[in-house]
Enzyme design. Structure first.
Site, PDB file in Angstrom:
ATOM      1  CB  CYS A 167      -0.900   0.028   1.225  1.00 58.73           C
ATOM      2  SG  CYS A 167      -2.164  -1.227   1.184  1.00 58.73           S
TER       3      CYS A 167
HETATM    4  N1  LIG Z   1      -3.529  -5.934   2.135  1.00 60.73           N
HETATM    5  C1  LIG Z   1      -3.861  -4.835   2.782  1.00 60.73           C
HETATM    6  O1  LIG Z   1      -3.537  -4.679   3.942  1.00 60.73           O
HETATM    7  C2  LIG Z   1      -4.673  -3.748   2.115  1.00 60.73           C
HETATM    8  C3  LIG Z   1      -5.196  -2.738   2.930  1.00 60.73           C
HETATM    9  C4  LIG Z   1      -5.978  -1.762   2.347  1.00 60.73           C
HETATM   10  C5  LIG Z   1      -6.224  -1.786   0.987  1.00 60.73           C
HETATM   11  N2  LIG Z   1      -5.691  -2.766   0.199  1.00 60.73           N
HETATM   12  C6  LIG Z   1      -6.015  -2.750  -1.217  1.00 60.73           C
HETATM   13  O2  LIG Z   1      -6.946  -3.808  -1.480  1.00 60.73           O
HETATM   14  C7  LIG Z   1      -6.733  -4.357  -2.771  1.00 60.73           C
HETATM   15  C8  LIG Z   1      -6.453  -5.849  -2.681  1.00 60.73           C
HETATM   16  O3  LIG Z   1      -5.277  -6.034  -1.930  1.00 60.73           O
HETATM   17  P1  LIG Z   1      -4.874  -7.416  -1.274  1.00 60.73           P
HETATM   18  O4  LIG Z   1      -3.745  -7.124  -0.352  1.00 60.73           O
HETATM   19  O5  LIG Z   1      -6.086  -8.119  -0.744  1.00 60.73           O
HETATM   20  O6  LIG Z   1      -4.330  -8.202  -2.548  1.00 60.73           O
HETATM   21  P2  LIG Z   1      -4.020  -9.769  -2.662  1.00 60.73           P
HETATM   22  O7  LIG Z   1      -3.025  -9.909  -3.729  1.00 60.73           O
HETATM   23  O8  LIG Z   1      -3.769 -10.345  -1.308  1.00 60.73           O
HETATM   24  O9  LIG Z   1      -5.414 -10.370  -3.139  1.00 60.73           O
HETATM   25  C9  LIG Z   1      -5.990 -10.111  -4.361  1.00 60.73           C
HETATM   26  C10 LIG Z   1      -6.668 -11.367  -4.853  1.00 60.73           C
HETATM   27  O10 LIG Z   1      -7.310 -11.059  -6.073  1.00 60.73           O
HETATM   28  C11 LIG Z   1      -7.157 -12.152  -6.949  1.00 60.73           C
HETATM   29  N3  LIG Z   1      -7.379 -11.671  -8.302  1.00 60.73           N
HETATM   30  C12 LIG Z   1      -6.524 -11.053  -9.155  1.00 60.73           C
HETATM   31  N4  LIG Z   1      -7.137 -10.747 -10.311  1.00 60.73           N
HETATM   32  C13 LIG Z   1      -8.413 -11.163 -10.201  1.00 60.73           C
HETATM   33  C14 LIG Z   1      -9.533 -11.122 -11.043  1.00 60.73           C
HETATM   34  N5  LIG Z   1      -9.467 -10.574 -12.254  1.00 60.73           N
HETATM   35  N6  LIG Z   1     -10.673 -11.678 -10.600  1.00 60.73           N
HETATM   36  C15 LIG Z   1     -10.737 -12.226  -9.367  1.00 60.73           C
HETATM   37  N7  LIG Z   1      -9.720 -12.288  -8.521  1.00 60.73           N
HETATM   38  C16 LIG Z   1      -8.569 -11.759  -8.914  1.00 60.73           C
HETATM   39  C17 LIG Z   1      -5.778 -12.667  -6.663  1.00 60.73           C
HETATM   40  O11 LIG Z   1      -5.610 -14.004  -7.083  1.00 60.73           O
HETATM   41  C18 LIG Z   1      -5.717 -12.524  -5.142  1.00 60.73           C
HETATM   42  O12 LIG Z   1      -6.188 -13.669  -4.488  1.00 60.73           O
HETATM   43  C19 LIG Z   1      -5.596  -3.540  -3.377  1.00 60.73           C
HETATM   44  O13 LIG Z   1      -6.141  -2.465  -4.085  1.00 60.73           O
HETATM   45  C20 LIG Z   1      -4.859  -3.004  -2.148  1.00 60.73           C
HETATM   46  O14 LIG Z   1      -4.158  -1.830  -2.436  1.00 60.73           O
HETATM   47  C21 LIG Z   1      -4.921  -3.758   0.743  1.00 60.73           C
END
Ligand SMILES: NC(=O)c1ccc[n+]([C@@H]2O[C@H](COP(=O)([O-])OP(=O)(O)OC[C@H]3O[C@@H](n4cnc5c(N)ncnc54)[C@H](O)[C@@H]3O)[C@@H](O)[C@H]2O)c1
Length: 442
Positions: free
Chosen positions: A276
Protein backbone atom coordinates in the site's frame (compact mmCIF):
# COMPACT_ATOMS: atom_id res chain seq x y z
CA UNK A 1 -47.40 1.78 -4.12
CA UNK A 2 -44.53 0.44 -6.24
CA UNK A 3 -41.45 -0.34 -4.10
CA UNK A 4 -38.31 1.10 -5.66
CA UNK A 5 -35.58 -1.37 -6.60
CA UNK A 6 -33.25 0.18 -4.03
CA UNK A 7 -35.77 -0.13 -1.20
CA UNK A 8 -36.31 -3.77 -2.04
CA UNK A 9 -32.55 -4.38 -2.02
CA UNK A 10 -32.13 -2.59 1.33
CA UNK A 11 -35.01 -4.54 2.81
CA UNK A 12 -33.40 -7.79 1.71
CA UNK A 13 -30.00 -6.64 3.04
CA UNK A 14 -31.55 -5.84 6.42
CA UNK A 15 -33.23 -9.22 6.49
CA UNK A 16 -29.94 -10.90 5.53
CA UNK A 17 -31.58 -12.44 2.50
CA UNK A 18 -28.95 -11.24 0.04
CA UNK A 19 -25.97 -13.20 -1.22
CA UNK A 20 -22.75 -11.21 -1.14
CA UNK A 21 -20.12 -11.86 -3.80
CA UNK A 22 -16.52 -10.89 -3.07
CA UNK A 23 -14.02 -10.80 -5.93
CA UNK A 24 -10.39 -11.36 -4.90
CA UNK A 25 -9.81 -13.67 -1.94
CA UNK A 26 -6.63 -11.99 -0.69
CA UNK A 27 -5.60 -10.06 2.41
CA UNK A 28 -8.59 -7.75 1.99
CA UNK A 29 -11.24 -10.02 0.47
CA UNK A 30 -10.95 -13.00 2.79
CA UNK A 31 -11.41 -11.14 6.13
CA UNK A 32 -14.37 -9.34 4.58
CA UNK A 33 -15.93 -12.63 3.50
CA UNK A 34 -15.57 -14.06 7.00
CA UNK A 35 -17.04 -10.95 8.58
CA UNK A 36 -20.19 -11.31 6.43
CA UNK A 37 -20.39 -15.03 7.28
CA UNK A 38 -20.18 -14.18 10.98
CA UNK A 39 -23.32 -12.10 10.47
CA UNK A 40 -25.06 -15.00 8.71
CA UNK A 41 -24.83 -13.71 5.16
CA UNK A 42 -24.46 -16.18 2.31
CA UNK A 43 -21.19 -15.55 0.50
CA UNK A 44 -19.90 -16.41 -2.92
CA UNK A 45 -16.16 -15.73 -3.21
CA UNK A 46 -14.48 -15.36 -6.61
CA UNK A 47 -10.81 -15.68 -7.44
CA UNK A 48 -8.83 -16.36 -10.62
CA UNK A 49 -6.34 -18.38 -8.57
CA UNK A 50 -7.82 -21.87 -8.65
CA UNK A 51 -5.40 -23.03 -5.92
CA UNK A 52 -6.86 -20.48 -3.50
CA UNK A 53 -10.37 -21.52 -4.50
CA UNK A 54 -9.58 -25.20 -3.90
CA UNK A 55 -7.93 -24.45 -0.53
CA UNK A 56 -10.91 -22.43 0.69
CA UNK A 57 -13.34 -25.05 -0.54
CA UNK A 58 -11.53 -27.54 1.70
CA UNK A 59 -12.14 -25.16 4.60
CA UNK A 60 -8.50 -24.14 4.83
CA UNK A 61 -6.86 -20.73 5.05
CA UNK A 62 -3.64 -19.66 3.31
CA UNK A 63 -3.22 -16.46 5.32
CA UNK A 64 -1.30 -16.56 8.57
CA UNK A 65 -3.59 -14.00 10.17
CA UNK A 66 -6.64 -16.22 9.54
CA UNK A 67 -6.81 -19.67 11.16
CA UNK A 68 -8.40 -22.43 9.05
CA UNK A 69 -11.01 -22.97 11.78
CA UNK A 70 -12.55 -19.58 10.87
CA UNK A 71 -12.97 -20.72 7.27
CA UNK A 72 -13.98 -24.34 7.78
CA UNK A 73 -17.03 -23.65 9.95
CA UNK A 74 -18.61 -21.49 7.25
CA UNK A 75 -17.79 -23.96 4.47
CA UNK A 76 -19.37 -26.71 6.57
CA UNK A 77 -22.54 -24.78 7.42
CA UNK A 78 -22.95 -23.85 3.75
CA UNK A 79 -22.66 -20.05 4.15
CA UNK A 80 -19.40 -19.86 2.22
CA UNK A 81 -18.96 -20.99 -1.35
CA UNK A 82 -15.98 -20.07 -3.53
CA UNK A 83 -15.52 -20.31 -7.27
CA UNK A 84 -13.35 -19.40 -10.25
CA UNK A 85 -16.39 -19.53 -12.52
CA UNK A 86 -17.16 -15.89 -13.26
CA UNK A 87 -20.43 -16.69 -15.04
CA UNK A 88 -21.74 -17.08 -11.49
CA UNK A 89 -21.42 -13.30 -11.06
CA UNK A 90 -25.13 -13.16 -11.87
CA UNK A 91 -25.89 -14.90 -8.55
CA UNK A 92 -24.89 -12.41 -5.82
CA UNK A 93 -27.10 -9.42 -4.99
CA UNK A 94 -24.09 -7.40 -3.84
CA UNK A 95 -20.56 -7.63 -5.30
CA UNK A 96 -17.47 -6.25 -3.58
CA UNK A 97 -14.29 -5.88 -5.64
CA UNK A 98 -11.03 -6.55 -3.74
CA UNK A 99 -8.55 -7.19 -6.55
CA UNK A 100 -4.93 -5.94 -6.63
CA UNK A 101 -4.00 -2.42 -7.78
CA UNK A 102 -0.22 -2.53 -8.26
CA UNK A 103 2.08 -0.30 -10.32
CA UNK A 104 3.55 -0.99 -13.73
CA UNK A 105 7.33 -1.06 -14.30
CA UNK A 106 7.08 2.67 -15.01
CA UNK A 107 5.42 3.31 -11.64
CA UNK A 108 2.03 4.00 -13.22
CA UNK A 109 -1.30 2.54 -12.03
CA UNK A 110 -1.81 -0.98 -13.28
CA UNK A 111 -5.58 -1.18 -13.57
CA UNK A 112 -5.79 -4.43 -15.51
CA UNK A 113 -7.29 -6.34 -12.55
CA UNK A 114 -10.06 -3.80 -12.00
CA UNK A 115 -10.70 -3.68 -15.75
CA UNK A 116 -10.94 -7.45 -16.12
CA UNK A 117 -13.20 -7.69 -13.09
CA UNK A 118 -15.46 -4.90 -14.34
CA UNK A 119 -15.75 -6.59 -17.74
CA UNK A 120 -16.74 -9.85 -16.07
CA UNK A 121 -19.36 -8.09 -13.93
CA UNK A 122 -20.66 -6.19 -16.95
CA UNK A 123 -21.17 -9.42 -18.85
CA UNK A 124 -23.42 -10.79 -16.11
CA UNK A 125 -24.86 -7.60 -14.63
CA UNK A 126 -28.34 -8.04 -13.15
CA UNK A 127 -31.00 -5.50 -12.36
CA UNK A 128 -30.91 -4.63 -8.67
CA UNK A 129 -27.26 -5.61 -8.07
CA UNK A 130 -25.02 -3.47 -5.86
CA UNK A 131 -21.35 -3.24 -6.91
CA UNK A 132 -18.73 -1.69 -4.62
CA UNK A 133 -15.05 -1.20 -5.40
CA UNK A 134 -12.80 -1.66 -2.36
CA UNK A 135 -9.41 -1.72 -4.10
CA UNK A 136 -7.31 1.39 -3.58
CA UNK A 137 -7.14 3.63 -6.64
CA UNK A 138 -7.03 7.26 -7.79
CA UNK A 139 -10.04 9.60 -7.49
CA UNK A 140 -12.27 8.97 -10.47
CA UNK A 141 -11.73 5.22 -10.86
CA UNK A 142 -15.28 4.28 -9.90
CA UNK A 143 -17.00 6.95 -11.99
CA UNK A 144 -14.63 7.12 -14.98
CA UNK A 145 -13.60 3.52 -15.38
CA UNK A 146 -16.27 1.29 -13.86
CA UNK A 147 -19.48 3.30 -14.33
CA UNK A 148 -19.35 3.70 -18.16
CA UNK A 149 -18.53 0.02 -18.65
CA UNK A 150 -21.45 -1.10 -16.50
CA UNK A 151 -23.83 1.45 -18.07
CA UNK A 152 -22.85 0.22 -21.54
CA UNK A 153 -25.27 -2.64 -20.78
CA UNK A 154 -28.12 -0.14 -21.05
CA UNK A 155 -28.79 -0.40 -17.30
CA UNK A 156 -28.53 2.87 -15.29
CA UNK A 157 -26.65 3.36 -12.03
CA UNK A 158 -28.91 4.52 -9.21
CA UNK A 159 -31.96 3.18 -10.95
CA UNK A 160 -31.32 -0.33 -12.29
CA UNK A 161 -28.11 -1.19 -10.43
CA UNK A 162 -26.09 0.50 -7.68
CA UNK A 163 -22.41 1.41 -7.66
CA UNK A 164 -20.13 2.68 -4.92
CA UNK A 165 -16.64 2.87 -3.50
CA UNK A 166 -15.54 1.97 0.00
CA UNK A 167 -11.83 1.83 0.76
CA UNK A 168 -10.45 -1.05 2.73
CA UNK A 169 -8.56 -0.25 5.92
CA UNK A 170 -7.36 -3.75 6.72
CA UNK A 171 -4.14 -3.87 8.76
CA UNK A 172 -2.94 -7.49 8.65
CA UNK A 173 -1.43 -8.64 11.92
CA UNK A 174 -3.01 -5.82 13.94
CA UNK A 175 -4.71 -7.56 16.86
CA UNK A 176 -6.07 -4.35 18.39
CA UNK A 177 -8.64 -3.67 15.68
CA UNK A 178 -10.92 -6.32 14.22
CA UNK A 179 -12.63 -5.64 10.85
CA UNK A 180 -15.93 -4.67 12.51
CA UNK A 181 -14.22 -2.10 14.75
CA UNK A 182 -12.55 -0.20 11.93
CA UNK A 183 -14.88 2.61 10.75
CA UNK A 184 -15.66 2.37 7.06
CA UNK A 185 -15.97 5.28 4.62
CA UNK A 186 -18.68 4.59 2.03
CA UNK A 187 -19.83 6.48 -1.07
CA UNK A 188 -22.20 5.89 -3.96
CA UNK A 189 -22.33 7.39 -7.43
CA UNK A 190 -25.94 8.51 -6.73
CA UNK A 191 -27.87 8.98 -3.46
CA UNK A 192 -29.62 5.63 -3.88
CA UNK A 193 -26.29 3.92 -4.58
CA UNK A 194 -24.95 5.43 -1.35
CA UNK A 195 -28.05 4.33 0.57
CA UNK A 196 -27.66 0.74 -0.64
CA UNK A 197 -23.92 0.56 0.05
CA UNK A 198 -24.26 2.11 3.52
CA UNK A 199 -27.01 -0.40 4.39
CA UNK A 200 -24.79 -3.29 3.42
CA UNK A 201 -21.73 -2.18 5.39
CA UNK A 202 -23.86 -1.34 8.47
CA UNK A 203 -24.52 -5.07 8.72
CA UNK A 204 -20.87 -5.86 9.44
CA UNK A 205 -19.15 -2.66 10.60
CA UNK A 206 -19.92 -0.79 13.81
CA UNK A 207 -19.40 2.69 12.36
CA UNK A 208 -20.08 3.57 8.72
CA UNK A 209 -19.13 7.03 7.48
CA UNK A 210 -21.08 8.06 4.37
CA UNK A 211 -19.30 10.61 2.18
CA UNK A 212 -20.69 12.62 -0.72
CA UNK A 213 -18.98 10.94 -3.69
CA UNK A 214 -16.72 8.04 -4.68
CA UNK A 215 -13.95 10.59 -5.43
CA UNK A 216 -14.02 11.78 -1.82
CA UNK A 217 -13.79 8.18 -0.60
CA UNK A 218 -11.03 7.34 -3.10
CA UNK A 219 -8.96 10.36 -2.05
CA UNK A 220 -9.60 9.64 1.64
CA UNK A 221 -7.82 6.31 1.32
CA UNK A 222 -4.94 7.89 -0.55
CA UNK A 223 -4.63 10.68 2.04
CA UNK A 224 -4.35 8.09 4.80
CA UNK A 225 -1.50 6.32 3.03
CA UNK A 226 0.25 9.47 1.81
CA UNK A 227 0.16 10.81 5.37
CA UNK A 228 2.09 7.73 6.48
CA UNK A 229 4.47 7.81 3.55
CA UNK A 230 5.39 11.49 4.04
CA UNK A 231 5.82 11.16 7.81
CA UNK A 232 7.93 8.01 7.48
CA UNK A 233 10.11 9.81 4.92
CA UNK A 234 10.51 12.74 7.31
CA UNK A 235 11.81 10.58 10.17
CA UNK A 236 13.94 8.57 7.75
CA UNK A 237 15.61 11.75 6.54
CA UNK A 238 16.07 13.01 10.11
CA UNK A 239 17.54 9.63 11.06
CA UNK A 240 20.34 10.09 8.51
CA UNK A 241 21.05 13.63 9.75
CA UNK A 242 20.89 12.57 13.41
CA UNK A 243 23.35 9.77 12.65
CA UNK A 244 25.86 12.26 11.25
CA UNK A 245 25.34 14.43 14.31
CA UNK A 246 25.89 11.47 16.60
CA UNK A 247 22.33 11.66 17.97
CA UNK A 248 20.06 8.62 18.46
CA UNK A 249 16.86 9.44 16.51
CA UNK A 250 14.91 6.82 18.47
CA UNK A 251 15.64 8.61 21.73
CA UNK A 252 14.56 11.88 20.10
CA UNK A 253 11.23 10.41 18.94
CA UNK A 254 10.60 8.92 22.36
CA UNK A 255 11.21 12.31 23.96
CA UNK A 256 9.03 14.17 21.42
CA UNK A 257 6.23 11.64 21.96
CA UNK A 258 5.80 12.88 25.53
CA UNK A 259 4.14 16.00 24.09
CA UNK A 260 0.46 15.41 24.81
CA UNK A 261 -0.81 17.25 21.72
CA UNK A 262 0.28 18.11 18.17
CA UNK A 263 2.77 15.27 17.72
CA UNK A 264 2.21 11.75 16.38
CA UNK A 265 5.27 9.55 16.42
CA UNK A 266 6.46 7.85 13.23
CA UNK A 267 9.49 5.60 13.29
CA UNK A 268 12.37 5.23 10.85
CA UNK A 269 13.18 1.89 9.31
CA UNK A 270 14.99 0.13 6.47
CA UNK A 271 12.78 1.74 3.80
CA UNK A 272 9.13 1.55 3.01
CA UNK A 273 7.37 -1.74 2.38
CA UNK A 274 4.06 -3.45 1.78
CA UNK A 275 1.56 -3.33 -1.02
CA UNK A 276 0.00 0.00 0.00
CA UNK A 277 2.26 2.77 1.26
CA UNK A 278 5.02 2.48 -1.38
CA UNK A 279 2.44 2.14 -4.17
CA UNK A 280 -0.79 4.02 -3.53
CA UNK A 281 0.65 7.58 -3.43
CA UNK A 282 1.81 7.10 -7.04
CA UNK A 283 -1.80 6.53 -8.08
CA UNK A 284 -2.50 10.10 -7.04
CA UNK A 285 0.64 11.66 -8.51
CA UNK A 286 -0.18 9.95 -11.82
CA UNK A 287 -3.76 11.29 -11.81
CA UNK A 288 -2.57 14.75 -10.71
CA UNK A 289 -0.74 15.15 -14.04
CA UNK A 290 -4.12 15.27 -15.77
CA UNK A 291 -4.74 18.46 -13.75
CA UNK A 292 -1.28 20.00 -14.53
CA UNK A 293 -0.37 19.41 -10.92
CA UNK A 294 2.81 18.00 -9.41
CA UNK A 295 2.43 16.30 -6.03
CA UNK A 296 5.81 17.32 -4.64
CA UNK A 297 5.43 15.88 -1.15
CA UNK A 298 4.60 12.47 -2.61
CA UNK A 299 7.56 12.59 -5.00
CA UNK A 300 9.97 13.71 -2.28
CA UNK A 301 8.73 11.15 0.24
CA UNK A 302 9.07 8.45 -2.44
CA UNK A 303 12.63 9.54 -3.25
CA UNK A 304 13.71 9.53 0.38
CA UNK A 305 12.06 6.24 1.24
CA UNK A 306 13.49 4.55 -1.85
CA UNK A 307 16.99 5.74 -0.89
CA UNK A 308 16.92 4.17 2.59
CA UNK A 309 17.95 0.62 1.57
CA UNK A 310 21.04 2.25 -0.06
CA UNK A 311 21.74 4.01 3.23
CA UNK A 312 21.41 0.73 5.16
CA UNK A 313 23.82 -0.99 2.77
CA UNK A 314 26.30 1.89 3.13
CA UNK A 315 26.15 1.40 6.92
CA UNK A 316 26.85 -2.32 6.45
CA UNK A 317 29.78 -1.47 4.21
CA UNK A 318 31.22 1.14 6.63
CA UNK A 319 30.84 -1.17 9.60
CA UNK A 320 32.65 -3.99 7.80
CA UNK A 321 35.33 -1.57 6.65
CA UNK A 322 35.95 -0.48 10.24
CA UNK A 323 36.55 -4.13 11.04
CA UNK A 324 39.04 -4.49 8.19
CA UNK A 325 36.57 -6.34 5.97
CA UNK A 326 35.07 -5.59 2.62
CA UNK A 327 31.49 -6.08 1.57
CA UNK A 328 32.69 -8.26 -1.32
CA UNK A 329 32.74 -11.80 0.00
CA UNK A 330 31.14 -10.83 3.32
CA UNK A 331 28.63 -13.31 4.70
CA UNK A 332 25.48 -11.42 5.61
CA UNK A 333 22.33 -12.64 7.30
CA UNK A 334 19.13 -10.69 6.73
CA UNK A 335 16.97 -11.08 9.81
CA UNK A 336 13.35 -10.65 8.73
CA UNK A 337 12.22 -10.18 5.14
CA UNK A 338 8.49 -9.52 5.71
CA UNK A 339 7.56 -5.89 5.05
CA UNK A 340 6.54 -5.45 8.69
CA UNK A 341 6.68 -7.34 11.94
CA UNK A 342 4.68 -10.51 12.52
CA UNK A 343 3.21 -10.80 9.02
CA UNK A 344 3.89 -13.39 6.32
CA UNK A 345 3.94 -10.89 3.45
CA UNK A 346 7.17 -9.72 1.79
CA UNK A 347 5.64 -7.76 -1.11
CA UNK A 348 7.61 -4.55 -1.74
CA UNK A 349 9.64 -5.27 1.41
CA UNK A 350 12.77 -3.12 1.77
CA UNK A 351 14.58 -6.36 2.67
CA UNK A 352 14.45 -7.29 -1.02
CA UNK A 353 16.17 -4.09 -2.13
CA UNK A 354 18.79 -4.47 0.62
CA UNK A 355 19.48 -8.09 -0.38
CA UNK A 356 19.72 -7.14 -4.03
CA UNK A 357 22.18 -4.31 -3.31
CA UNK A 358 24.33 -6.48 -1.04
CA UNK A 359 24.40 -9.23 -3.64
CA UNK A 360 25.40 -6.79 -6.39
CA UNK A 361 28.28 -5.61 -4.23
CA UNK A 362 29.51 -9.19 -3.92
CA UNK A 363 28.23 -10.13 -0.46
CA UNK A 364 26.84 -13.59 0.20
CA UNK A 365 23.30 -13.38 1.52
CA UNK A 366 21.23 -15.68 3.66
CA UNK A 367 18.02 -14.83 5.42
CA UNK A 368 15.96 -15.95 8.34
CA UNK A 369 12.26 -15.21 8.65
CA UNK A 370 9.94 -17.41 10.74
CA UNK A 371 6.97 -16.35 8.57
CA UNK A 372 8.52 -16.67 5.11
CA UNK A 373 10.05 -20.15 4.70
CA UNK A 374 10.77 -19.64 0.99
CA UNK A 375 11.14 -16.40 -0.98
CA UNK A 376 8.64 -16.42 -3.87
CA UNK A 377 9.31 -14.42 -7.08
CA UNK A 378 8.54 -10.71 -6.66
CA UNK A 379 7.64 -7.85 -9.01
CA UNK A 380 11.31 -6.78 -9.30
CA UNK A 381 13.34 -9.52 -7.66
CA UNK A 382 13.97 -13.22 -7.83
CA UNK A 383 16.01 -14.85 -5.05
CA UNK A 384 16.21 -18.58 -4.93
CA UNK A 385 16.51 -18.68 -1.16
CA UNK A 386 14.97 -20.50 1.77
CA UNK A 387 14.92 -19.23 5.34
CA UNK A 388 18.01 -20.54 7.16
CA UNK A 389 17.42 -21.93 10.65
CA UNK A 390 18.58 -19.35 13.18
CA UNK A 391 21.29 -21.15 15.15
CA UNK A 392 24.34 -20.14 17.16
CA UNK A 393 26.50 -21.79 14.50
CA UNK A 394 24.90 -19.74 11.72
CA UNK A 395 25.40 -16.49 13.65
CA UNK A 396 29.06 -17.30 14.32
CA UNK A 397 29.61 -17.98 10.61
CA UNK A 398 28.29 -14.55 9.54
CA UNK A 399 30.24 -11.30 9.11
CA UNK A 400 27.14 -9.17 9.61
CA UNK A 401 23.51 -9.62 10.67
CA UNK A 402 21.11 -7.00 9.31
CA UNK A 403 17.90 -6.68 11.32
CA UNK A 404 15.35 -5.60 8.71
CA UNK A 405 12.05 -6.79 10.24
CA UNK A 406 11.52 -6.77 14.01
CA UNK A 407 9.40 -9.94 14.37
CA UNK A 408 8.34 -10.35 17.99
CA UNK A 409 9.34 -13.99 18.32
CA UNK A 410 13.07 -13.43 17.70
CA UNK A 411 15.28 -13.42 20.78
CA UNK A 412 17.31 -10.31 19.92
CA UNK A 413 19.64 -10.32 22.98
CA UNK A 414 20.58 -13.90 22.00
CA UNK A 415 21.16 -12.84 18.37
CA UNK A 416 23.33 -9.91 19.44
CA UNK A 417 25.27 -12.10 21.86
CA UNK A 418 26.20 -14.60 19.15
CA UNK A 419 26.34 -12.40 16.06
CA UNK A 420 29.65 -10.71 15.17
CA UNK A 421 28.18 -7.41 13.97
CA UNK A 422 24.54 -6.28 14.13
CA UNK A 423 23.13 -3.65 11.79
CA UNK A 424 19.91 -2.59 13.48
CA UNK A 425 17.31 -0.76 11.39
CA UNK A 426 14.47 -1.18 13.93
CA UNK A 427 15.95 -0.29 17.31
CA UNK A 428 15.63 -3.85 18.59
CA UNK A 429 18.97 -3.38 20.37
CA UNK A 430 17.68 -0.41 22.37
CA UNK A 431 18.72 -1.57 25.82
CA UNK A 432 21.79 -3.62 24.93
CA UNK A 433 24.51 -1.27 26.13
CA UNK A 434 26.88 -4.16 26.98
CA UNK A 435 27.14 -5.07 23.27
CA UNK A 436 27.49 -1.47 22.08
CA UNK A 437 30.71 -2.16 20.15
CA UNK A 438 29.12 -4.62 17.78
CA UNK A 439 25.86 -2.75 17.19
CA UNK A 440 25.41 -0.22 14.38
CA UNK A 441 22.06 1.56 14.07
CA UNK A 442 21.07 2.10 10.46
N1 LIG B 1 -3.53 -5.93 2.13
C1 LIG B 1 -3.86 -4.84 2.78
O1 LIG B 1 -3.54 -4.68 3.94
C2 LIG B 1 -4.67 -3.75 2.11
C3 LIG B 1 -5.20 -2.74 2.93
C4 LIG B 1 -5.98 -1.76 2.35
C5 LIG B 1 -6.22 -1.79 0.99
N2 LIG B 1 -5.69 -2.77 0.20
C6 LIG B 1 -6.02 -2.75 -1.22
O2 LIG B 1 -6.95 -3.81 -1.48
C7 LIG B 1 -6.73 -4.36 -2.77
C8 LIG B 1 -6.45 -5.85 -2.68
O3 LIG B 1 -5.28 -6.03 -1.93
P1 LIG B 1 -4.87 -7.42 -1.27
O4 LIG B 1 -3.75 -7.12 -0.35
O5 LIG B 1 -6.09 -8.12 -0.74
O6 LIG B 1 -4.33 -8.20 -2.55
P2 LIG B 1 -4.02 -9.77 -2.66
O7 LIG B 1 -3.03 -9.91 -3.73
O8 LIG B 1 -3.77 -10.35 -1.31
O9 LIG B 1 -5.41 -10.37 -3.14
C9 LIG B 1 -5.99 -10.11 -4.36
C10 LIG B 1 -6.67 -11.37 -4.85
O10 LIG B 1 -7.31 -11.06 -6.07
C11 LIG B 1 -7.16 -12.15 -6.95
N3 LIG B 1 -7.38 -11.67 -8.30
C12 LIG B 1 -6.52 -11.05 -9.16
N4 LIG B 1 -7.14 -10.75 -10.31
C13 LIG B 1 -8.41 -11.16 -10.20
C14 LIG B 1 -9.53 -11.12 -11.04
N5 LIG B 1 -9.47 -10.57 -12.25
N6 LIG B 1 -10.67 -11.68 -10.60
C15 LIG B 1 -10.74 -12.23 -9.37
N7 LIG B 1 -9.72 -12.29 -8.52
C16 LIG B 1 -8.57 -11.76 -8.91
C17 LIG B 1 -5.78 -12.67 -6.66
O11 LIG B 1 -5.61 -14.00 -7.08
C18 LIG B 1 -5.72 -12.52 -5.14
O12 LIG B 1 -6.19 -13.67 -4.49
C19 LIG B 1 -5.60 -3.54 -3.38
O13 LIG B 1 -6.14 -2.46 -4.08
C20 LIG B 1 -4.86 -3.00 -2.15
O14 LIG B 1 -4.16 -1.83 -2.44
C21 LIG B 1 -4.92 -3.76 0.74
Amino acid sequence: MKTEIVDRLIQRINQKEVTVGVIGMGYVGLPLVLRFCEEDFRILGFDVDSKKVATLKKGKSYLKSIPSSRVSKFVRNGLLDVTDDFSRLCEPDCILICVPTPLTEKMEPDLQYIEKTTDAIQEHLQKGQLIVLESTSYPGTTEELILPRLESTGLRAGKDFFLGFSPEREDPGNKRFMTQQIPKVVAGVTPSCQKAAVSLYRQIIQKVIPVSSPRVAELTKLLENIYRSVNIALVNELKMLADRMGIDIWEVIEAASTKPFGFSPFYPGPGMGGHCIPIDPFYLSWKAKEYDFTTRFIQLAGEINVSIPYYVVSKVSDALNERGKSIRGAKTLILGVAYKKDVDDARESPALAIMDLLQKKGATILYHDPYIPVLPPFRKYLFKLKSSPLTERLLHRMDAVVVVTDHSQIDYPWVVKHGPLIIDTRNVTKNMKQWKKKIVKA
